[in-house]
Design a protein around this motif. Structure first.
Motif, PDB file in Angstrom:
ATOM      1  N   VAL A 123       0.836  -1.204   0.000  1.00  0.00           N
ATOM      2  CA  VAL A 123       0.000   0.000   0.000  1.00  0.00           C
ATOM      3  C   VAL A 123       0.869   1.252   0.000  1.00  0.00           C
ATOM      4  N   LEU A 124       1.830   1.298   0.921  1.00  0.00           N
ATOM      5  CA  LEU A 124       2.667   2.494   1.043  1.00  0.00           C
ATOM      6  C   LEU A 124       3.537   2.686  -0.188  1.00  0.00           C
ATOM      7  N   ILE A 177       1.536   3.687  -3.412  1.00  0.00           N
ATOM      8  CA  ILE A 177       1.040   5.072  -3.390  1.00  0.00           C
ATOM      9  C   ILE A 177       2.173   6.039  -3.720  1.00  0.00           C
ATOM     10  N   LEU A 178       3.347   5.785  -3.119  1.00  0.00           N
ATOM     11  CA  LEU A 178       4.486   6.662  -3.400  1.00  0.00           C
ATOM     12  C   LEU A 178       4.915   6.541  -4.860  1.00  0.00           C
ATOM     13  N   GLU A 210      -1.410   6.378  12.767  1.00  0.00           N
ATOM     14  CA  GLU A 210      -0.671   5.147  12.477  1.00  0.00           C
ATOM     15  C   GLU A 210      -0.048   4.561  13.738  1.00  0.00           C
ATOM     16  N   LEU A 231      -4.586   2.977   9.711  1.00  0.00           N
ATOM     17  CA  LEU A 231      -3.885   3.540   8.554  1.00  0.00           C
ATOM     18  C   LEU A 231      -4.919   4.179   7.645  1.00  0.00           C
ATOM     19  N   ILE A 285      -5.262   6.155   4.215  1.00  0.00           N
ATOM     20  CA  ILE A 285      -4.569   6.667   3.029  1.00  0.00           C
ATOM     21  C   ILE A 285      -5.413   7.766   2.374  1.00  0.00           C
ATOM     22  N   LEU A 303       1.861  11.066   3.795  1.00  0.00           N
ATOM     23  CA  LEU A 303       1.945   9.643   4.124  1.00  0.00           C
ATOM     24  C   LEU A 303       3.388   9.160   3.975  1.00  0.00           C
ATOM     25  N   VAL A 309       6.469   7.783   6.824  1.00  0.00           N
ATOM     26  CA  VAL A 309       7.338   6.620   6.649  1.00  0.00           C
ATOM     27  C   VAL A 309       8.801   7.045   6.695  1.00  0.00           C
TER      28      VAL A 309
END
Lengths: 337, 287
Positions: free
Chosen positions: A137-138, A141-142, B26, B31, B33, B214, B218
């Motif tokens: 998912v992360l 998206i990036l 988070e 989570l 998005i 987002l 990270v």
């Protein structure tokens, strides 16, 4: 009271009702008549050959994106990067024609390249997922942002049409493009290719042994692993296949609909595909119906805006509300188990 | 033309607000998005309020209220009803994109004219007070997570939710509160974007900033204090891009700068040898 909450439940249907009610309320808020809006919507999406052509031209990208989502979700991969994979397919299709100078022969090559580009666009996410434990998912998206930037670069740099003032790629010449089959309409073979892909995916998922393994790995990765299936291998193939379908959608969008790449390109098609996949019960054949619904809504909404004064953006709102209703329904069903 | 430092600070504000909100959510184990959608909603609500003749301050608070409502909706679907959070966030992004475009057209018509709005009053260094607050949040959150009991409980909800439940707390309740906070901050971020940066609203105004936030979470490896350098780096790259573009320099394609923040976040993910830093229960349903 307890019986109300067990067995056949009315709660999910309330959410579908709420979604429909809200959609009608929006038409009223905009000062439109629901009857006139519905008439405009239907007339300009399915009731004439040009209208149907408009809907079908929108179907191609959405359905391929939806199939990409169906394959990924069935295989247990949360690929939210369909949007970006679609764009990479578009870049590939816009690049191949001018680069190879092959004329008509470049069209199949462009389609192959766009599928390949979409699949390759998944590799960073697949690698990060399997070797670094990064949730797809992360990373996807990036990567969507990175690939959107790639379009920005491509149309200003290597693919730029020197003839125009706008940053866009050279037009795809007629002999390299996928042209209309019915004069006076936008009906091309492209949407039928998407329908064939849906049928193919349905057969693959439900009637073949690799399809069964894929669904098993998606349903319960641990069980599949203990049954001796390589879950990493399956997930990687699912990722690549999903990206390939999305890329093919982007390539067909360039070759059959826009005939050029520009920036921003087909914004939101990948995300609409995810919505269509969910509305179609994560089933390739269901995705045909939901994708057509979304495409017709998109095509008809312009007329609805013109004739009933309802902003065309309602074509984005209705599927989103419907998806929320479906998600609630699914969550409710799983809670009962 | 403001200096590159001022531009960097100002561009940091929406990202920092949204990223701080998302970090809290988070860390609690959920989570979302759909911050892109929440920011867009805040940006639009601020526009609608100020366009109706109210003050920019009222616009900001209206956006915070809209953000709270967005956070409540996410909590209802993804935390209470346990719908898939990722898909709920995806649907929310679509819903917000559609609704704000719909609302904008009802208010502004199809003229295509740019409606200029008054700005939030500047306090210092070109920043409104909400901007100063944005820079305070990483520090406040650092203290919150390391020194306060609610902070420890919230962090534990994202690491060992079963233990939190055993202590008698409702994990869904903790995460829902985090979602409200996250929504309020994302909404405020959208308002700052409308009122202090673009001075108007257009369809899709946020242009991926919610997704970037987002990535920043990270990139900062879920540590509040690390949000500051991560955001400044991302905003600095954007400010530099504006400057180069305005100067007509084509030495470095400006797409590189657009991609840079995401590439940095991806690199941070690739370099880390494990998911160290990510809450262990991230994205799992509340027990």
């Amino acid at each position: 009271m307890k019986r109300l909450f067990t067995g056949w439940s009315w709660i999910p249907w309330l959410t579908y009702g709420a979604a429909a009610g809200l959609s009608v309320a929006l038409v009223l808020i905009a000062g439109g008549s629901p009857a006139a809006s519905a008439r405009a919507l239907i007339e300009s999406s399915v009731l004439s050959a040009p209208a149907l052509g408009e809907s079908l031209s929108r179907l191609t990208g959405i359905l391929f994106s939806a199939l990409a989502a169906v394959l990924a979700f069935r295989g247990g991969v949360l690929n939210i990067g369909i949007e970006g994979q679609f764009l990479m397919g578009g870049i590939a299709a816009a690049a191949i024609g001018p680069m190879t100078g092959l004329g008509a022969a470049s069209m199949p090559l462009a389609l192959l390249a766009s599928a390949l580009a979409g699949a390759l666009a998944c590799l960073p996410a697949a690698w990060l997922s399997e070797s670094r434990g990064v949730p797809p998912v992360l990373s996807t998206i990036l990567l969507n942002l990175v690939f959107a930037a790639a379009v920005t670069w491509a149309v200003r740099g290597p693919l730029r049409d020197p003839a125009g003032d706008y940053p866009q790629s050279r037009p795809i010449p007629d002999e390299q493009a996928i042209s209309t089959m019915v004069p006076g309409t936008r009906i091309t073979p492209a949407p039928f290719l998407a329908l064939a892909a849906a049928a193919g995916l349905a057969v693959f998922l439900w009637k073949t042994s690799p399809g069964l393994k894929l669904r098993a790995a998606g349903d319960s990765p641990l069980a599949a692993k203990s049954a001796g299936l390589s879950d990493v291998k399956i997930r990687t193939w699912v990722f690549l296949g999903s990206g390939g379908l999305a890329g093919l959608g982007g390539g067909l969008e360039v070759l059959s609909v826009t005939r050029r790449l520009y920036d921003p390109f087909a914004t939101g098609t990948g995300y609409s595909g995810i919505a269509a996949a969910l509305l179609g019960a994560t089933d390739p054949l269901g995705a045909i119906l939901s994708s057509f619904f979304l495409a017709a809504l998109g095509a008809g909404s312009r007329a609805m805006e013109r004739e009933a004064g309802v902003p065309a953006a309602i074509a984005t709102i209705i599927p989103a509300l419907a998806v929320l209703a479906v998600l609630t329904h699914r969550a409710w069903r799983e809670r009962g188990q | 033309m403001p200096g590159i430092l001022e531009t960097t600070l100002l561009l940091s504000v929406p990202l920092l607000l949204a990223a701080a909100g998302e970090l809290v959510l988070e860390r609690s184990g959920s989570l979302q998005i759909g911050m892109e959608g929440t920011m867009l909603t805040g940006a639009f609500v601020a526009f609608a309020i100020v366009h109706a003749g109210k003050s920019p301050g009222a616009g900001l608070w209206g956006a915070v209220a809209a953000g709270l409502l967005s956070g409540a909706l996410f909590a209802l679907f993804a935390i209470v009803l346990r719908a898939d959070p990722i898909l709920t966030g995806t649907a929310w992004n679509l819903l917000a994109a559609g609704s704000t475009a719909f609302g904008y057209e009802l208010i502004a018509g199809k003229t295509g004219a740019v409606l200029e709005l008054p700005s939030l009053p500047v306090v210092v260094m070109g920043l409104p007070w909400a901007g100063l607050a944005a820079f305070a949040f990483p520090v406040i959150l650092h203290i919150f997570f390391s020194r306060t009991r609610p902070g420890l409980v919230l962090g534990a909800a994202g690491e060992t939710p079963m233990a939190v439940r055993a202590q008698g707390y409702s994990v869904a309740g903790v995460r829902s509160l985090a979602s409200l906070f996250s929504g309020a901050l994302s909404g405020a971020g959208g308002a700052v974007l409308t009122l202090s940066i673009s001075h108007t609203f257009v369809e899709g105004l946020t242009a991926g900033r919610g997704f970037l936030a987002l990535g920043i979470v990270v990139f900062a490896r879920w540590r509040p204090l690390a949000l500051l350098p991560a955001t400044l780096l991302v905003a600095g790259a954007t400010a530099l891009q504006y400057r180069l573009q305005a100067g007509g320099s084509t030495q470095i394609p400006y797409a590189v700068f657009i991609a840079l923040p995401s590439l940095l976040s991806l690199a941070a993910l690739a370099v880390a040898t494990s998911r160290r830093g990510a809450p262990k229960a991230l994205g799992t349903p509340a027990p």
